[in-house]
Design a protein around this motif. Structure first.
Motif, PDB file in Angstrom:
ATOM      1  N   ASN B 141       0.872  -1.179   0.000  1.00  0.00           N
ATOM      2  CA  ASN B 141       0.000   0.000   0.000  1.00  0.00           C
ATOM      3  C   ASN B 141       0.911   1.232   0.000  1.00  0.00           C
ATOM      4  N   LYS B 142       0.731   2.112  -0.987  1.00  0.00           N
ATOM      5  CA  LYS B 142       1.670   3.232  -1.103  1.00  0.00           C
ATOM      6  C   LYS B 142       1.628   4.160   0.112  1.00  0.00           C
ATOM      7  N   PRO B 158       7.763   2.648  12.362  1.00  0.00           N
ATOM      8  CA  PRO B 158       6.592   2.854  11.498  1.00  0.00           C
ATOM      9  C   PRO B 158       5.315   2.353  12.176  1.00  0.00           C
ATOM     10  N   ALA B 159       4.236   3.101  12.007  1.00  0.00           N
ATOM     11  CA  ALA B 159       2.941   2.687  12.587  1.00  0.00           C
ATOM     12  C   ALA B 159       2.227   1.799  11.572  1.00  0.00           C
ATOM     13  N   ILE B 160       2.580   0.519  11.595  1.00  0.00           N
ATOM     14  CA  ILE B 160       1.999  -0.454  10.671  1.00  0.00           C
ATOM     15  C   ILE B 160       1.378  -1.562  11.517  1.00  0.00           C
ATOM     16  N   ALA B 161       0.060  -1.679  11.464  1.00  0.00           N
ATOM     17  CA  ALA B 161      -0.630  -2.647  12.324  1.00  0.00           C
ATOM     18  C   ALA B 161      -0.411  -4.068  11.822  1.00  0.00           C
ATOM     19  N   ALA B 162      -0.289  -5.018  12.777  1.00  0.00           N
ATOM     20  CA  ALA B 162      -0.052  -6.428  12.414  1.00  0.00           C
ATOM     21  C   ALA B 162      -1.296  -7.284  12.610  1.00  0.00           C
ATOM     22  N   HIS B 163      -2.451  -6.617  12.844  1.00  0.00           N
ATOM     23  CA  HIS B 163      -3.674  -7.400  13.062  1.00  0.00           C
ATOM     24  C   HIS B 163      -4.246  -7.886  11.728  1.00  0.00           C
ATOM     25  N   SER B 164      -5.439  -8.476  11.786  1.00  0.00           N
ATOM     26  CA  SER B 164      -5.980  -9.115  10.580  1.00  0.00           C
ATOM     27  C   SER B 164      -6.782  -8.141   9.720  1.00  0.00           C
ATOM     28  N   THR B 189      -5.224 -13.036   7.591  1.00  0.00           N
ATOM     29  CA  THR B 189      -4.353 -12.237   6.723  1.00  0.00           C
ATOM     30  C   THR B 189      -3.980 -10.902   7.359  1.00  0.00           C
ATOM     31  N   HIS B 190      -2.722 -10.547   7.175  1.00  0.00           N
ATOM     32  CA  HIS B 190      -2.144  -9.313   7.698  1.00  0.00           C
ATOM     33  C   HIS B 190      -2.875  -8.098   7.095  1.00  0.00           C
ATOM     34  N   ALA B 191      -3.199  -7.144   7.938  1.00  0.00           N
ATOM     35  CA  ALA B 191      -3.859  -5.922   7.474  1.00  0.00           C
ATOM     36  C   ALA B 191      -2.889  -5.074   6.653  1.00  0.00           C
ATOM     37  N   GLY B 192      -3.430  -4.032   6.041  1.00  0.00           N
ATOM     38  CA  GLY B 192      -2.570  -3.086   5.317  1.00  0.00           C
ATOM     39  C   GLY B 192      -3.186  -2.639   4.005  1.00  0.00           C
ATOM     40  N   CYS B 193      -3.958  -3.530   3.378  1.00  0.00           N
ATOM     41  CA  CYS B 193      -4.546  -3.166   2.083  1.00  0.00           C
ATOM     42  C   CYS B 193      -5.725  -2.221   2.273  1.00  0.00           C
ATOM     43  N   GLY B 194      -6.338  -2.253   3.484  1.00  0.00           N
ATOM     44  CA  GLY B 194      -7.564  -1.497   3.704  1.00  0.00           C
ATOM     45  C   GLY B 194      -8.802  -2.354   3.437  1.00  0.00           C
ATOM     46  N   ALA B 195      -8.633  -3.669   3.439  1.00  0.00           N
ATOM     47  CA  ALA B 195      -9.759  -4.608   3.241  1.00  0.00           C
ATOM     48  C   ALA B 195     -10.508  -4.301   1.942  1.00  0.00           C
ATOM     49  N   ILE B 196      -9.770  -4.332   0.849  1.00  0.00           N
ATOM     50  CA  ILE B 196     -10.364  -3.992  -0.444  1.00  0.00           C
ATOM     51  C   ILE B 196     -11.317  -5.079  -0.934  1.00  0.00           C
ATOM     52  N   CYS B 197     -10.873  -6.335  -0.888  1.00  0.00           N
ATOM     53  CA  CYS B 197     -11.649  -7.397  -1.546  1.00  0.00           C
ATOM     54  C   CYS B 197     -13.072  -7.525  -1.000  1.00  0.00           C
ATOM     55  N   PRO B 198     -13.261  -7.623   0.320  1.00  0.00           N
ATOM     56  CA  PRO B 198     -14.655  -7.722   0.790  1.00  0.00           C
ATOM     57  C   PRO B 198     -15.500  -6.511   0.368  1.00  0.00           C
ATOM     58  N   ALA B 199     -14.874  -5.336   0.275  1.00  0.00           N
ATOM     59  CA  ALA B 199     -15.620  -4.159  -0.185  1.00  0.00           C
ATOM     60  C   ALA B 199     -15.979  -4.295  -1.661  1.00  0.00           C
ATOM     61  N   TYR B 200     -15.268  -5.145  -2.383  1.00  0.00           N
ATOM     62  CA  TYR B 200     -15.568  -5.409  -3.783  1.00  0.00           C
ATOM     63  C   TYR B 200     -16.264  -6.761  -3.952  1.00  0.00           C
ATOM     64  N   ARG B 201     -16.962  -7.183  -2.867  1.00  0.00           N
ATOM     65  CA  ARG B 201     -17.837  -8.364  -2.906  1.00  0.00           C
ATOM     66  C   ARG B 201     -17.126  -9.661  -3.202  1.00  0.00           C
ATOM     67  N   ARG B 202     -15.941  -9.802  -2.687  1.00  0.00           N
ATOM     68  CA  ARG B 202     -15.268 -11.099  -2.797  1.00  0.00           C
ATOM     69  C   ARG B 202     -14.478 -11.333  -1.520  1.00  0.00           C
ATOM     70  N   GLY B 203     -14.082 -12.596  -1.316  1.00  0.00           N
ATOM     71  CA  GLY B 203     -13.290 -12.886  -0.132  1.00  0.00           C
ATOM     72  C   GLY B 203     -11.856 -12.425  -0.297  1.00  0.00           C
ATOM     73  N   TYR B 208      -1.600 -10.097   1.490  1.00  0.00           N
ATOM     74  CA  TYR B 208      -0.691  -9.453   2.450  1.00  0.00           C
ATOM     75  C   TYR B 208      -0.010 -10.472   3.361  1.00  0.00           C
ATOM     76  N   GLY B 209      -0.280 -11.764   3.145  1.00  0.00           N
ATOM     77  CA  GLY B 209       0.401 -12.788   3.936  1.00  0.00           C
ATOM     78  C   GLY B 209      -0.192 -12.931   5.324  1.00  0.00           C
ATOM     79  N   PRO B 210       0.382 -13.843   6.114  1.00  0.00           N
ATOM     80  CA  PRO B 210      -0.198 -14.117   7.428  1.00  0.00           C
ATOM     81  C   PRO B 210      -0.055 -12.956   8.410  1.00  0.00           C
ATOM     82  N   MET B 211      -1.085 -12.738   9.222  1.00  0.00           N
ATOM     83  CA  MET B 211      -1.020 -11.785  10.327  1.00  0.00           C
ATOM     84  C   MET B 211      -0.143 -12.380  11.428  1.00  0.00           C
ATOM     85  N   GLU B 212       0.052 -11.622  12.512  1.00  0.00           N
ATOM     86  CA  GLU B 212       0.751 -12.140  13.671  1.00  0.00           C
ATOM     87  C   GLU B 212      -0.100 -13.254  14.295  1.00  0.00           C
TER      88      GLU B 212
END
Lengths: 431, 263
Positions: B141-142, B158-164, B189-203, B208-212
């Motif tokens: 994510n830029k 850096p303030a980068i969250a490691a949650h799902s 899955t590790h957060a960071g994308c902003g949860a795009i896929c579910p907002a676009y009606r898909r899983g 982003y790979g595994p979360m902590e």
């Protein structure tokens, strides 16, 4: 005539996508060999696709290229739908064109402004160029942003968008989401026209080559997703007949598979080819803008590809505005997909030229075999021919001048080496 | 004017998308170039100046012996080394070769495989040299990239969250797609994308790979109860972050030899 032997090298090409190098050998006052060496490591996509579900292909092939993921997604979904006997029409087809407009805008604006223009004005990069040409650079960057914004709205994000699926989209936009984009695109269209005027005033080396142009041609559109494969020679075929006219060769002492015309060798894909073969598909307004920019209906000077890209930028903005204006929300985001065993072909116009895919599926829709022919592997023989010719034309110039001219010649093609590199690898030796 | 910190951008096996994210910072690029000296960024500039560098951004995975050497040199030249993207942090989609026969893979693509020099595996940068920070995502994510650079300039973490991704769906106000029966990797899955896929009606497909500390076994059981086959589970965990340990381990449980159905 000089009898010395000179070798001119560029060890790491800058302002191109991916890792490549250039080797030029000069003997007795002539170029004896010109090599574009690709040392980008192979990622073996055709192999890793085997056994994967058809539904996963659009996401996987996007990863071939971060700059033109939409091209790979589009060629893939068309090939898969062809194999399954599905035809996507109406607003879904229009949305695919719209998404492609976004990619052409971001990719062409990136290349024209950030990678190519600095060559003509004597700068190392866009940051340096912005200090001297601030307003123009900011306008061009805004244009690039408009393309990215379009992909973001349709696909969720600019790089590797997530909305494309076999049969249509996971989600289609509301009309109310697209209307604000139209405002941005109107400004982008003006910026593209400004950019066209600006780059058409650059000084171009006097060089022409009689390329065989290859591009898609559609009955009534400037091509994105569909059409017959035609050439400025005599080729006019269905995309499924690609292998009849084209071949990929594994040259001796080379690890490169290069695409060639079976009958005539090197050919050219990309903006110059699209433009020459589809000039009559541009609106009269756009044709006249092109003429004002010093272009005829055919341009054979590769250095002027920057002007043709700017014409295509105006086209993509105009086409996007047309689609948004006419957009009616489809009832369903995708048509139903029923997998079956078979073979399908897809060929679409990536910003850099045709991107050809062929997939064979088993009855549950898993990949048995995949073949992908990206634009840059098709252009590679032409790039090398250009290198030899442009260097020959200024053979008595100092090495530094020849080196710069050759680098510029490679950038004329906007080569996408990451894309090409599941076909090209390591050192290329040509006799 | 005090000298600006020197930035270098390096590419290994990758699609270029993550370094392109830097050029996609359309609003910030020019001011960023005022704050940091872009000393080595071949995709963007012909002006390449020699190291050492204060901050190196590394894209791509290690797939050749030459690159395994090159990354050591990059490390030697770099004070602070950040990997950007799934290739550099987990080996990328090309790490699917790690689970296959490399000779078979090469032969599937090249007519004369003996000319191809490539390693049998695609490995992350951290398998070769010490890494100071890993930024995840395929692509990154830029905005997170800007945060990493800004944090570096400010001398903070850096303030980068490691949650799902689940947390990001809640933040975004997206109705959960998993509870509606759509297969979704968001819970692991590790957060960071902003949860795009579910907002676009898909899983979520885990780019982003595994979360902590992900509970992949519990998710696999849920997906199975929703009708996923062993083969679908295998592919779900074995894609863009196939080489990330948590996903690799879970995927092995769904191999045909491990009791999963044959593909």
């Amino acid at each position: 005539m000089s009898t010395e032997t000179r070798n001119i090298r560029v060890d790491y090409l800058a302002r191109v996508e991916g890792e490549g190098a250039l080797d030029l050998h000069i003997r007795d006052g002539r170029v004896s060999s010109a090599q574009l060496r690709i040392f980008e490591p192979p990622r073996l996509f055709e192999a890793l696709l085997r056994g994967r579900s058809h539904a996963e292909i659009p996401d996987i092939v996007a990863r071939i290229c971060g700059i033109c993921p939409v091209a790979y997604q589009m060629s893939a979904v068309h090939a898969i739908e062809h194999a399954f006997g599905i035809h996507v029409a109406g607003p879904l087809r229009e949305l695919r064109r719209l998404l492609y407009c976004g990619e052409w805008i971001e990719s062409h604006a990136l290349h024209v402004t950030m990678l190519h223009a600095p060559d003509f004005l004597g700068f190392d990069d866009v940051v340096q160029m912005a200090r001297a040409h601030g307003d123009r650079v900011r306008g061009a960057i805004a244009l690039k942003k408009a393309g990215n914004h379009l992909i973001q709205v349709l696909g969720g994000r600019e790089i590797h968008p997530v909305s494309v699926k076999v049969g249509g989209f996971h989600r289609v936009p509301r009309r109310s989401e697209l209307l604000p984009l139209a405002e941005e695109l109107k400004r982008a269209q003006e910026q593209a026209i400004e950019l066209l005027r600006w780059v058409s005033g650059f000084e171009f080396p006097d060089y022409q080559r009689d390329y065989e142009f290859v591009a898609l041609r559609h009955p009534d559109e400037y091509p994105f997703n569909e059409g017959r494969l035609v050439s400025s020679g005599d080729i006019d075929i269905d995309i499924a007949d690609f292998d009849r006219e084209f071949e990929e060769r594994h040259v001796a002492h080379s690890t490169a598979l290069q695409a060639r015309l079976r009958r005539r060798g090197a050919y050219l894909v990309g903006p110059l080819a699209r433009y020459a073969l589809n000039f009559d598909r541009l609106s009269p307004e756009l044709q006249s803008l092109a003429r004002d920019a010093g272009l005829g209906p055919v341009c054979r000077n590769p250095f002027q590809s920057i002007v043709v890209r700017a014409v295509e930028l105006v086209y993509a903005c105009t086409e996007a505005l047309r689609i948004i204006d006419a957009y009616v929300e489809p009832e369903h985001a995708a048509v139903d997909v029923a997998p079956r065993a078979g073979v399908g072909y897809g060929c679409t116009e990536a910003p850099r030229g045709i991107c050809w895919h062929r997939y064979q599926f088993d009855q549950d829709g898993s990949v048995v075999e995949a073949r992908i022919v990206p634009p840059t592997s098709q252009n590679q023989p032409s790039i090398e021919a250009d290198l030899a010719a442009v260097a020959d034309a200024i053979i008595d110039a100092p090495d530094e001048v020849i080196r710069h001219r050759c680098e510029q010649s490679i950038r004329n093609y906007d080569p996408c080496i990451s894309c090409a590199t599941h076909f090209l690898n390591l050192t290329i030796h040509r006799p | 004017m005090t000298p600006r910190p020197r930035l270098a951008v390096w590419k290994f096996a990758s699609c270029d998308g993550c370094q392109l994210s830097l050029l996609d910072c359309e609003d910030e690029l020019l001011s960023l170039a005022d704050a940091i000296e872009i000393a080595n960024f071949p995709e963007a500039s012909s002006a390449i100046s020699a190291g050492p560098y204060d901050l190196s951004l590394v894209e791509g995975s290690i797939t050749t012996a030459h690159d395994a050497e090159r990354i050591r040199e990059v490390r030697r030249q770099s004070k602070f080394l950040v990997t950007i993207g799934a290739c550099a942090t987990a080996g990328g989609i090309q790490a699917l070769r790690n689970f296959a026969d490399i000779n078979d893979f090469v032969a599937a693509v090249y007519a004369s495989p003996q000319y191809i020099q490539t390693l049998a595996t695609s490995t992350p940068i951290s398998a070769h040299v010490a890494v100071d920070f890993e930024l995840r995502g395929c692509p990154i994510n830029k905005l997170q990239l800007l945060e990493v650079i800004t944090a570096y300039l400010a001398g903070r973490k850096p303030a980068i969250a490691a949650h799902s991704v689940c947390i990001e769906c809640k933040q975004r106000g997206t109705v959960c797609v998993a509870v509606q029966g759509t297969p979704c990797l968001g819970p692991v899955t590790h957060a960071g994308c902003g949860a795009i896929c579910p907002a676009y009606r898909r899983g979520c497909y885990g780019c982003y790979g595994p979360m902590e500390t992900p509970n992949t076994a519990a998710l696999a059981a849920l997906l199975k109860s929703q009708g996923a086959s062993e083969r679908e589970l295998l592919h779900a965990f074995r894609s863009f972050n196939a080489g990330a340990e948590a996903f690799a381990a879970q995927s092995r449980k769904h191999e045909p030899a491990a009791g999963g159905e044959s593909p």
